[in-house]
Design a protein around this motif. Structure first.
Motif, PDB file in Angstrom:
ATOM      1  N   TRP A  62       0.806  -1.217   0.000  1.00 25.55           N
ATOM      2  CA  TRP A  62       0.000   0.000   0.000  1.00 25.55           C
ATOM      3  C   TRP A  62       0.844   1.273   0.000  1.00 25.55           C
ATOM      4  O   TRP A  62       0.327   2.347  -0.301  1.00 25.55           O
ATOM      5  CB  TRP A  62      -0.958  -0.011   1.189  1.00 25.55           C
ATOM      6  N   ASN A  63       2.142   1.158   0.300  1.00 28.79           N
ATOM      7  CA  ASN A  63       2.960   2.361   0.204  1.00 28.79           C
ATOM      8  C   ASN A  63       3.302   2.689  -1.247  1.00 28.79           C
ATOM      9  O   ASN A  63       4.005   3.659  -1.513  1.00 28.79           O
ATOM     10  CB  ASN A  63       4.236   2.251   1.055  1.00 28.79           C
ATOM     11  N   ASN A  64       2.772   1.921  -2.198  1.00 30.39           N
ATOM     12  CA  ASN A  64       2.829   2.328  -3.608  1.00 30.39           C
ATOM     13  C   ASN A  64       1.982   3.572  -3.851  1.00 30.39           C
ATOM     14  O   ASN A  64       2.244   4.323  -4.790  1.00 30.39           O
ATOM     15  CB  ASN A  64       2.326   1.196  -4.514  1.00 30.39           C
ATOM     16  N   VAL A  65       0.957   3.768  -3.019  1.00 29.74           N
ATOM     17  CA  VAL A  65       0.020   4.867  -3.260  1.00 29.74           C
ATOM     18  C   VAL A  65      -0.157   5.784  -2.051  1.00 29.74           C
ATOM     19  O   VAL A  65      -0.919   6.748  -2.112  1.00 29.74           O
ATOM     20  CB  VAL A  65      -1.362   4.319  -3.692  1.00 29.74           C
ATOM     21  N   ARG A 110      -6.436  -7.254  -5.288  1.00 28.67           N
ATOM     22  CA  ARG A 110      -7.776  -6.703  -5.084  1.00 28.67           C
ATOM     23  C   ARG A 110      -7.797  -5.707  -3.934  1.00 28.67           C
ATOM     24  O   ARG A 110      -8.482  -4.678  -3.992  1.00 28.67           O
ATOM     25  CB  ARG A 110      -8.770  -7.844  -4.840  1.00 28.67           C
ATOM     26  N   ALA A 111      -7.027  -6.006  -2.882  1.00 33.75           N
ATOM     27  CA  ALA A 111      -6.963  -5.088  -1.746  1.00 33.75           C
ATOM     28  C   ALA A 111      -6.357  -3.749  -2.155  1.00 33.75           C
ATOM     29  O   ALA A 111      -6.822  -2.683  -1.723  1.00 33.75           O
ATOM     30  CB  ALA A 111      -6.154  -5.712  -0.613  1.00 33.75           C
ATOM     31  N   LEU A 112      -5.314  -3.784  -2.990  1.00 34.55           N
ATOM     32  CA  LEU A 112      -4.678  -2.533  -3.417  1.00 34.55           C
ATOM     33  C   LEU A 112      -5.619  -1.718  -4.294  1.00 34.55           C
ATOM     34  O   LEU A 112      -5.680  -0.480  -4.165  1.00 34.55           O
ATOM     35  CB  LEU A 112      -3.379  -2.835  -4.161  1.00 34.55           C
ATOM     36  N   ALA A 146      -6.698   2.022  -3.263  1.00 25.64           N
ATOM     37  CA  ALA A 146      -6.474   3.161  -4.161  1.00 25.64           C
ATOM     38  C   ALA A 146      -7.777   3.886  -4.459  1.00 25.64           C
ATOM     39  O   ALA A 146      -7.817   5.128  -4.529  1.00 25.64           O
ATOM     40  CB  ALA A 146      -5.806   2.689  -5.449  1.00 25.64           C
ATOM     41  N   SER A 147      -8.863   3.134  -4.616  1.00 26.79           N
ATOM     42  CA  SER A 147     -10.171   3.756  -4.848  1.00 26.79           C
ATOM     43  C   SER A 147     -10.610   4.563  -3.634  1.00 26.79           C
ATOM     44  O   SER A 147     -11.161   5.673  -3.769  1.00 26.79           O
ATOM     45  CB  SER A 147     -11.213   2.677  -5.167  1.00 26.79           C
ATOM     46  N   PRO A 180     -13.707   0.205  -9.621  1.00 27.08           N
ATOM     47  CA  PRO A 180     -14.098   0.206 -11.045  1.00 27.08           C
ATOM     48  C   PRO A 180     -15.147  -0.841 -11.366  1.00 27.08           C
ATOM     49  O   PRO A 180     -15.066  -1.996 -10.934  1.00 27.08           O
ATOM     50  CB  PRO A 180     -12.783  -0.078 -11.774  1.00 27.08           C
ATOM     51  N   SER A 181     -16.122  -0.446 -12.169  1.00 27.75           N
ATOM     52  CA  SER A 181     -17.228  -1.341 -12.512  1.00 27.75           C
ATOM     53  C   SER A 181     -17.058  -1.991 -13.870  1.00 27.75           C
ATOM     54  O   SER A 181     -17.970  -2.646 -14.360  1.00 27.75           O
ATOM     55  CB  SER A 181     -18.553  -0.569 -12.489  1.00 27.75           C
ATOM     56  N   ASN A 182     -15.888  -1.831 -14.508  1.00 28.72           N
ATOM     57  CA  ASN A 182     -15.649  -2.452 -15.807  1.00 28.72           C
ATOM     58  C   ASN A 182     -14.356  -3.238 -15.767  1.00 28.72           C
ATOM     59  O   ASN A 182     -13.613  -3.201 -14.792  1.00 28.72           O
ATOM     60  CB  ASN A 182     -15.608  -1.394 -16.913  1.00 28.72           C
TER      61      ASN A 182
END
Length: 678
Positions: free
Chosen positions: A349-352, A659-661, A665-666, A674-676
């Motif tokens: 998570w420290n990527n973001v 999926r957690a990342l 980020a969202s 994201p829905s697509n």
């Protein structure tokens, strides 16, 4: 379009079998019609034909389509004629096409008497890794109940095509069926001759890694599960959230000059090459009189000045954010088998964001107090100490004083996070020191409300085929979890039966393998023994020196969870839902998320808690995507977002890191997942 339908979906929509051009394996579910109808025909012809009699001894139906009345009639006819042979009905418990629940509903319509009550059966295998034959191991293969002349068995972690997903468990189940025996329950494991052991080994090669609970760490000691299952450990009953004083109580702020530089980590032992972000760790004193100090580990992002500041809190109560969160979930590194080396977590998570991992309260991990009475603590004191930590930490790292600040956590952080958020918002209004720029909170698989927790847990057990119909009915009929009165003896008896019925599984992820010393190493994937590796690593003197940890010589080894703190917790309200409702009205972002294979703080308990909030839906439930797959499901309420993570357990980033990342980020971007597919 047929190409977008499963065979069973076609049957539901069109009322007939899948087109003949489909592969034979695709009609396993509809064999729920074929098998009893053919059996009935064999039995009828056995009486009137002079040809060779078919010596039918039993039938086994896997994921059978039972919806039509004709099935119930055919099965009943076969049942009445089958006094000398076996009917086995098995269900993989992760299938939604013909689910275990649908089969149980059909069995209830048959009105059969229970002969052997529901129990966890054992899947016994040996397996080879690199030509080394490991000792025989056992694990829960699923659950079984025997009726008169009919046995129902679930296969844990299997889908519609049971042998495809759980080779070893399916073979063990089939072997029991052929022998006319129930699947074995520990310790009644059948003795196997050497040739059969080798045969099963070859068939089940690494098909199902079997483990027992780890010696150290989260999986060997599940504090929150014990917290719920042993109400006598809970010191507070029917507490409500305390009103905060309208006046500000000054907090200790100590001198911080030079401490940031002293806390900088030069390098961690065994870390991989190419680390391109700064790390810090050390102590922040929160009460100099008591000698109480909290330990933190801080992983900056590659571009720290452009990223928000995030605090991560693990739960327990009494578990380490360093050992769990940083080393086994969302931190920049994971520990390899043996506990000596680190590998880079590509989904850190420290990527973001810039992430603080705080070991709280005192007594957890490397955090300590020189006053022993501090180790008997609770929610209020923990929130106050965490707030004092933040105020002092921001003095040590002044460049973050005006940065967007967010809090995340899991499990008992369902209490920690909203309580600390309330305290921050309250003190921001009445203090003259630098306000903490709180922008949002996110809580994963949290404990929010005692009534929702109890009702939701037992409903989750039943809907996921972990307990019997009889136990679930007994709980529903005898337990009133909304009452302030102690549970009745009948209620306690059924609760005890439910907890025992689960067997030896990982409550944090009901489908995950358990840990043993023979588990082969995993890279970039979930490893059930990972907490053992971090235990070894964090108890290495060179590692503690590099972390500036254990500078006072804490008695005993570092542990992932402190059982003394959890069992002596003396302050916890029965619900924090009023606080969450307050936060939704404060203008900050509030997210709750749930890994859907966790049984400790399940997705069901969170949904029950949300229902009590009475929020209006803004964006209806939908599937969200990452890496071209459904990552889970999301629904947006007014000022609150709820997200599930598909295939994740209690510690979401451990089981589903990508999926957690995406979810995290969202959350940071204040956008729905994201829905697509893109």
């Amino acid at each position: 379009m047929l190409s977008n339908m499963s065979p069973m979906q076609y049957i539901y929509n069109h009322g007939g079998p899948w087109p003949p051009s489909a592969p034979l394996g695709s009609i396993i579910g509809y064999a729920g019609h074929y098998m009893p109808q053919l059996s009935q025909l064999i039995l009828d012809n056995k009486k009137i034909t002079n040809q060779t009699v078919i010596n039918l001894k039993g039938i086994a139906m896997q994921k059978s389509f039972h919806a039509h009345t004709s099935f119930c009639y055919s099965t009943a006819v076969v049942y009445r004629k089958s006094t000398n042979w076996n009917i086995l009905n098995c269900s993989g418990d992760t299938d939604i096409v013909v689910s275990a629940t649908t089969t149980r509903y059909v069995l209830n319509k048959l009105g059969l008497s229970v002969k052997t009550p529901w129990y966890a059966y054992i899947s016994y295998i040996s397996f080879l890794v690199e030509r080394i034959l490991y000792s025989m191991l056992v694990q829960v293969g699923g659950y079984a109940v025997e009726y008169d002349n009919l046995t129902f068995v679930t296969v844990r972690g299997a889908g519609h095509f049971v042998p495809s997903r759980q080779h070893a468990r399916a073979l063990c189940l089939f072997s029991s069926f052929l022998d006319g025996n129930l699947p074995p329950s520990y310790p009644n494991i059948p003795k196997m001759k050497g040739a059969l052991v080798l045969y099963l080994t070859l068939i089940c090669l690494v098909a199902s890694a079997t483990q027992c609970y780890g010696e150290h760490g989260y999986y060997g000691y599940d504090p929150l599960a014990k917290f719920f299952k042993a109400p006598s450990l809970r010191k507070s009953v029917n507490h409500v959230n305390k009103e905060l004083d309208s006046e500000y109580s000054p907090v200790y702020i100590g001198p911080q000059d030079g401490l940031k530089a002293a806390d900088k980590i030069t390098a961690l032992p065994g870390e991989p090459k190419g680390v391109n972000f700064d790390q810090y760790s050390g102590y922040v004193t929160v009460d100099p009189k008591a000698g109480r100090a909290l330990f933190y580990y801080f992983a900056e992002s590659q571009n720290p000045s452009t990223k928000p500041l995030v605090l991560w809190l693990n739960g327990g109560p009494g578990c380490s954010s360093l050992g769990a969160g940083a080393m086994n979930e969302l931190g920049p590194f994971r520990v390899t088998k043996g506990g000596k080396m680190l590998w880079k977590n590509p989904y850190a998570w420290n990527n973001v964001a810039n992430i603080i991992f705080l070991e709280s309260p005192a007594g957890v991990g490397f955090s300590y107090s020189n006053t022993s009475s501090d180790y008997i603590t609770g929610d209020t004191k923990s929130a106050a100490d965490a707030y004092t930590f933040l105020v002092n930490w921001l003095e040590r790292f002044p460049e973050y004083k005006t940065r967007d600040f967010l809090m995340t956590g899991e499990s008992y952080a369902g209490h920690y996070v909203p309580q600390l958020a309330q305290l921050i918002l309250h003190n921001n209004k009445i203090t003259n020191h630098t306000a903490i720029n709180l922008k949002g909170v996110a809580i994963g698989n949290g404990y929010y409300d005692i009534e929702a927790q109890a009702n939701g847990s037992y409903d989750y057990y039943w809907t996921h085929a972990l307990i019997s119909d009889e136990i679930h009915h007994g709980i529903v009929s005898n337990c009133n979890f909304s009452s302030a009165d102690p549970p009745t003896e009948a209620c306690q008896a059924y609760q005890s039966q439910a907890n025992s019925a689960l067997g030896n599984i990982d409550n944090d992820n009901i489908y995950a393998p358990l840990c043993s010393s023979n588990t082969p190493p995993w890279i970039n994937a979930y490893d059930p023994c990972s907490f053992n590796y971090s235990y070894t690593y964090l108890n290495t003197p060179a590692v503690q020196k590099s972390l500036h940890a254990n500078t006072t010589g804490i008695p005993g080894p570092w542990e992932t969870c402190n059982g003394y703190i959890g069992s002596n917790w003396d302050d916890e309200p029965d619900t924090v839902l009023p606080l969450i409702k307050e936060l939704t009205s404060s203008g900050i972002s509030v997210w709750l998320y749930s890994g859907d294979t966790d049984s400790v703080c399940s997705v069901t308990t969170t949904r029950y808690a949300l229902n009590k909030l009475g929020l209006s839906v803004k964006t209806p439930w939908y599937a969200w995507y990452t890496q071209d797959e459904v990552g889970g499901y999301a629904v947006e309420y007014e000022n609150l977002t709820f997200v599930t993570v598909r295939g994740a357990g209690h510690l979401v980033p451990s089981y589903q890191p990508a999926r957690a990342l995406t979810l995290f980020a969202s959350f940071l971007d204040r956008k729905l997942p994201p829905s697509n597919h893109s």
